[in-house]
Design an enzyme around this catalytic site. Structure first.
Site, PDB file in Angstrom:
ATOM      1  N   CYS A   1       0.809  -1.222   0.000  1.00  0.00           N
ATOM      2  CA  CYS A   1       0.000   0.000   0.000  1.00  0.00           C
ATOM      3  C   CYS A   1       0.847   1.279   0.000  1.00  0.00           C
ATOM      4  CB  CYS A   1      -0.989  -0.061   1.161  1.00  0.00           C
ATOM      5  SG  CYS A   1      -2.459   0.950   0.882  1.00  0.00           S
TER       6      CYS A   1
ATOM      7  N   ARG B   1     -12.393   6.225  -1.708  1.00  0.00           N
ATOM      8  CA  ARG B   1     -11.456   5.352  -1.020  1.00  0.00           C
ATOM      9  C   ARG B   1     -11.824   3.903  -1.309  1.00  0.00           C
ATOM     10  NH1 ARG B   1      -7.669   7.021   2.188  1.00  0.00           N
ATOM     11  NH2 ARG B   1      -6.761   5.303   3.361  1.00  0.00           N
TER      12      ARG B   1
ATOM     13  N   HIS C   1      -3.242  -5.749   2.426  1.00  0.00           N
ATOM     14  CA  HIS C   1      -2.905  -5.990   3.819  1.00  0.00           C
ATOM     15  C   HIS C   1      -3.503  -7.357   4.154  1.00  0.00           C
ATOM     16  CE1 HIS C   1      -1.952  -1.708   4.375  1.00  0.00           C
ATOM     17  NE2 HIS C   1      -3.036  -1.449   3.684  1.00  0.00           N
TER      18      HIS C   1
END
Ligand code: GLN
Length: 256
Positions: free
Chosen positions: A111, A145, A211
């Site tokens: 990320c 997002r 993640h």
């Protein structure tokens, strides 16, 4: 096996030229880049190496410390916008990661860590911020997002089964001609550039939005990094527990 390397700066300063054949894992900037448990990636590499009798040494390098250029595997995690900018500036000034990557060390970045390996990324106001240029990618800020589970089918040449993870980023990443996409998105957003790809890699430098931690959820990806580091195939190990976690996550995202 990883090539012999010197012990960390303190011992070599004293002139102790000890060499070892263990894998040196470098966890970069835990004080700036370590969201959503990404540090778990170091633990999984240590464990999967140990199960094969391969010793490891892990070094946690804070952002006010030098990055040891003699590492074998460098790990970078996710981060908020401002710590990400600080990390990019410090890594660029330090030069250790660039030097290591230049001689073929393995770099795995998640990320914020992934974005800062590129030519540029979007800062907290969307302003372009210079990255390290280790990967031919450019990131900017998207309108929305991307948050949630992500699943991807990995580029065939990497020989890694379907990957699963969790993403939470505003960044949108476009790939240049000298990188390959890590995976084709099956569920979730990933790079978000409209091409349906997730992550990117070139040589032994690999970045992803996943993640999870990514290497906990995807032992195949962990073994890819270890294979690159030792330069040979690895003994298979019992993955039944990791397999159960993978199945559970995949089922939650893609109920059949
Ligand atoms: N700050 C970056 C973004 O929002 C990276 C976020 C993260 O590492 N989770 O795109």
């Amino acid at each position: 096996m990883a090539r012999p390397h010197r012990l960390p700066a303190e011992s070599s300063k004293r002139g102790t030229a000890v060499s070892s054949s263990s894998i040196k894992i470098v966890w970069i900037y835990p004080d700036l880049l370590s969201t959503y448990g990404d540090q778990g990636n170091t633990i999984v590499l240590e464990r999967r190496a140990a199960l094969r009798g391969i010793p490891t040494e892990t070094v946690h390098v804070r952002s006010d410390e030098r990055v040891p250029a003699d590492g074998d595997i460098f790990l970078l995690g996710g981060g908020e916008d401002r710590p990400q900018i600080l990390a990019a500036q410090r890594l660029s000034r330090d030069g250790g990661l660039l030097e290591a990557a230049g001689r073929g060390a393995v770099v795995f970045a998640v990320c914020a860590g992934y974005q800062l390996l590129g030519h540029e990324f979007g800062g907290e106001e969307g302003q372009p911020v210079a990255g390290l240029g280790l990967l031919d990618i450019r990131s900017g800020r998207g309108d929305t997002r991307a948050v949630g589970e992500i699943v991807g089918d990995v580029s065939a040449e990497l020989n890694v089964p379907r990957i699963t993870g969790f993403e939470n980023h505003q960044g949108v990443t476009r790939l240049g001609p000298s990188v390959q996409p890590l995976a084709r998105v099956v569920a979730g957003v990933g790079n978000g550039d409209g091409n349906g790809f997730e992550g990117a890699y070139r040589g032994h430098v690999l970045g992803t939005y996943m993640h999870g931690p990514a290497l906990v959820r995807n032992p195949g990806l962990a073994d890819l990094l270890l294979r690159w580091a030792v330069g040979q195939e690895l003994q298979p190990i019992d993955d039944s527990w990791a397999g159960r976690l993978r199945e559970e996550r995949l089922k939650a995202v893609l109920p059949s």
